[in-house]
Write a protein that holds these residues in place. Sequence first.
Motif, PDB file in Angstrom:
ATOM      1  N   MET A   1       1.420  -1.462  -0.453  1.00 47.88           N
ATOM      2  CA  MET A   1      -0.107  -0.102  -0.028  1.00 47.88           C
ATOM      3  C   MET A   1       0.609   1.239  -0.143  1.00 47.88           C
ATOM      4  SD  MET A   1      -2.768   1.263   3.174  1.00 47.88           S
ATOM      5  CE  MET A   1      -3.445   2.969   2.418  1.00 47.88           C
ATOM      6  N   PRO A   2       0.694   2.024  -1.257  1.00 49.95           N
ATOM      7  CA  PRO A   2       1.561   3.286  -1.548  1.00 49.95           C
ATOM      8  C   PRO A   2       0.748   4.163   0.615  1.00 49.95           C
ATOM      9  CG  PRO A   2      -0.546   3.185  -2.791  1.00 49.95           C
ATOM     10  CD  PRO A   2      -0.549   2.071  -1.867  1.00 49.95           C
ATOM     11  N   ILE A  26      -4.927  -6.035   3.849  1.00 50.13           N
ATOM     12  CA  ILE A  26      -5.999  -6.752   3.187  1.00 50.13           C
ATOM     13  C   ILE A  26      -7.444  -6.513   3.772  1.00 50.13           C
ATOM     14  CG2 ILE A  26      -6.430  -9.550   2.399  1.00 50.13           C
ATOM     15  CD1 ILE A  26      -3.459  -9.645   3.674  1.00 50.13           C
ATOM     16  N   LYS A  27      -7.970  -6.445   2.780  1.00 53.90           N
ATOM     17  CA  LYS A  27      -9.636  -6.861   3.200  1.00 53.90           C
ATOM     18  C   LYS A  27     -10.359  -7.228   3.777  1.00 53.90           C
ATOM     19  CE  LYS A  27     -13.615  -3.558   0.969  1.00 53.90           C
ATOM     20  NZ  LYS A  27     -13.808  -3.544   0.598  1.00 53.90           N
ATOM     21  N   ARG A  28     -11.415  -7.964   4.538  1.00 50.88           N
ATOM     22  CA  ARG A  28     -11.829  -8.988   5.269  1.00 50.88           C
ATOM     23  C   ARG A  28     -12.581  -9.294   4.371  1.00 50.88           C
ATOM     24  NH1 ARG A  28     -10.537  -9.583  10.679  1.00 50.88           N
ATOM     25  NH2 ARG A  28      -9.868  -7.877  11.990  1.00 50.88           N
ATOM     26  N   ASN A  41      -5.854 -21.306   6.853  1.00 49.78           N
ATOM     27  CA  ASN A  41      -4.131 -21.365   6.831  1.00 49.78           C
ATOM     28  C   ASN A  41      -3.524 -20.325   7.225  1.00 49.78           C
ATOM     29  OD1 ASN A  41      -3.620 -24.475   7.459  1.00 49.78           O
ATOM     30  ND2 ASN A  41      -4.297 -24.384   5.043  1.00 49.78           N
ATOM     31  N   PHE A  42      -4.351 -19.432   5.880  1.00 51.99           N
ATOM     32  CA  PHE A  42      -3.440 -17.596   5.753  1.00 51.99           C
ATOM     33  C   PHE A  42      -3.683 -17.311   7.680  1.00 51.99           C
ATOM     34  CE2 PHE A  42      -4.397 -13.141   4.907  1.00 51.99           C
ATOM     35  CZ  PHE A  42      -3.126 -13.041   4.615  1.00 51.99           C
ATOM     36  N   LEU A  43      -5.060 -17.602   7.993  1.00 57.27           N
ATOM     37  CA  LEU A  43      -5.702 -16.190   9.240  1.00 57.27           C
ATOM     38  C   LEU A  43      -4.371 -16.978  10.673  1.00 57.27           C
ATOM     39  CD1 LEU A  43      -9.150 -15.887   9.096  1.00 57.27           C
ATOM     40  CD2 LEU A  43      -7.764 -14.431   8.855  1.00 57.27           C
ATOM     41  N   LEU A  44      -4.532 -18.227  10.373  1.00 57.80           N
ATOM     42  CA  LEU A  44      -3.669 -18.852  11.271  1.00 57.80           C
ATOM     43  C   LEU A  44      -1.756 -18.647  10.847  1.00 57.80           C
ATOM     44  CD1 LEU A  44      -3.232 -21.573  13.640  1.00 57.80           C
ATOM     45  CD2 LEU A  44      -2.473 -22.804  11.820  1.00 57.80           C
ATOM     46  N   GLU A  45      -1.761 -17.446  10.340  1.00 55.86           N
ATOM     47  CA  GLU A  45       0.133 -17.243   9.772  1.00 55.86           C
ATOM     48  C   GLU A  45      -0.189 -16.311  10.334  1.00 55.86           C
ATOM     49  OE1 GLU A  45       2.763 -19.067   9.351  1.00 55.86           O
ATOM     50  OE2 GLU A  45       2.272 -20.640   8.865  1.00 55.86           O
ATOM     51  N   LEU A  46      -1.479 -15.219   9.753  1.00 55.82           N
ATOM     52  CA  LEU A  46      -1.294 -14.289  10.579  1.00 55.82           C
ATOM     53  C   LEU A  46      -1.244 -13.753  11.610  1.00 55.82           C
ATOM     54  CD1 LEU A  46      -1.637 -11.088   8.937  1.00 55.82           C
ATOM     55  CD2 LEU A  46      -4.348 -11.500   8.711  1.00 55.82           C
ATOM     56  N   CYS A  58      -4.540   3.076  11.557  1.00 55.73           N
ATOM     57  CA  CYS A  58      -4.208   3.412  10.228  1.00 55.73           C
ATOM     58  C   CYS A  58      -5.137   3.856   9.794  1.00 55.73           C
ATOM     59  CB  CYS A  58      -2.884   2.451   9.580  1.00 55.73           C
ATOM     60  SG  CYS A  58      -2.040   1.781   9.551  1.00 55.73           S
ATOM     61  N   LEU A  59      -5.704   4.501   8.840  1.00 50.61           N
ATOM     62  CA  LEU A  59      -6.995   4.854   8.164  1.00 50.61           C
ATOM     63  C   LEU A  59      -6.697   4.261   6.802  1.00 50.61           C
ATOM     64  CD1 LEU A  59      -9.232   6.081   7.768  1.00 50.61           C
ATOM     65  CD2 LEU A  59      -8.610   8.828   7.501  1.00 50.61           C
ATOM     66  N   VAL A  60      -6.947   3.713   6.776  1.00 50.97           N
ATOM     67  CA  VAL A  60      -7.726   2.463   4.758  1.00 50.97           C
ATOM     68  C   VAL A  60      -8.469   4.192   4.525  1.00 50.97           C
ATOM     69  CG1 VAL A  60      -7.984   0.956   3.818  1.00 50.97           C
ATOM     70  CG2 VAL A  60      -6.784   0.651   5.705  1.00 50.97           C
ATOM     71  N   ILE A  61      -7.992   4.579   2.932  1.00 54.25           N
ATOM     72  CA  ILE A  61      -8.962   5.181   2.332  1.00 54.25           C
ATOM     73  C   ILE A  61      -8.917   4.357   0.568  1.00 54.25           C
ATOM     74  CG2 ILE A  61      -9.772   7.264   0.728  1.00 54.25           C
ATOM     75  CD1 ILE A  61      -8.819   9.137   2.972  1.00 54.25           C
ATOM     76  N   GLU A  62     -10.025   3.822   0.632  1.00 52.28           N
ATOM     77  CA  GLU A  62     -10.102   2.755  -0.948  1.00 52.28           C
ATOM     78  C   GLU A  62      -9.632   3.839  -2.570  1.00 52.28           C
ATOM     79  OE1 GLU A  62     -11.977  -0.233  -1.663  1.00 52.28           O
ATOM     80  OE2 GLU A  62     -12.713  -0.533   0.324  1.00 52.28           O
TER      81      GLU A  62
END
Length: 311
Positions: A1-2, A26-28, A41-46, A58-62
Amino acid sequence: MPTENRSSNTEMVSTPFQREDRYIVIKRSDLDKLHPSYKGNFLLELNCISAQMPSRECLVIESDWPEYKPAWAAIEARVTGKPAPQPHPEPIAWMVGTAFWWTKEEAERDAAATGLPIVGLGPMPTRQDEPAWFMTEGGVSAMHAKAKAMSDQQGLDTSSYCVPLYTHADAGEVERLQGLLEAYMNAEAEKGIELVKLRTERKRMDEALVACSNERDELRKANTELEDQVSSDFKVIDDLRAQQAERGALLREALEFIDDGVGRSDAEWRLIKKLRAALSPDGAASATDEPYQGIPGTSFQRLNALANQGE
């Protein structure tokens, strides 16, 4: 994300602004689209990784949000020291078609009913084009520019309508309208393709209809010919029946002439039986037929002749 190339201070710099790739977001809702096995598996590693990382807010603006570009402009202004572009002032009135509304809610209801877009109106001193409306100082009343021009030509006093109002659309509204326009053009292109398909299908159906019409005409012609042939055959049958009736009448007349009960020769008797069989409804000799019992070699005419001669 820039993100920006300065992290925490507001020090003014002269270097060109450059966006940097610092965050992974990563958007839910995107996670929900993953296969359950991959997601688990991804959530476990995350979770394992997050436990070892510092917590940040953080504030995420699409990028498709209207706040995206203004936020980037504000960050660039803070980093470079340049003033951020000021957004247009909020409209003080809204126009739907030629209707004027003081509240946005009324304009939205009118737009929903008419299908027309909403155009914001507000005072913009830097505008050089012609205003769309004129408002009184206190904002009590407003008059359309065309109506004001007509009133001025008629010599009516419109001096109280001295605040010009211009059409107003912010960047987000422009992007939204551009998106609507692009969607409309895409829809029209799809309609054009569908129209070509429909025209092709109509041409095929027209050709099939012409073929069916030709086949129907051929069948009608064949049916007419068949009806004429049947009528001709029935006429032949009627003629044959008439001829058969005439021959039957002639045979009955001949049978009555020769079958007088007086003695006959064997040849005459055989002829009489054949005539009876031919005139019988079932084509067979009558059940009362029996061998000839008369005087052989005699006939009614001969007996008459003998009687006349005195024999």
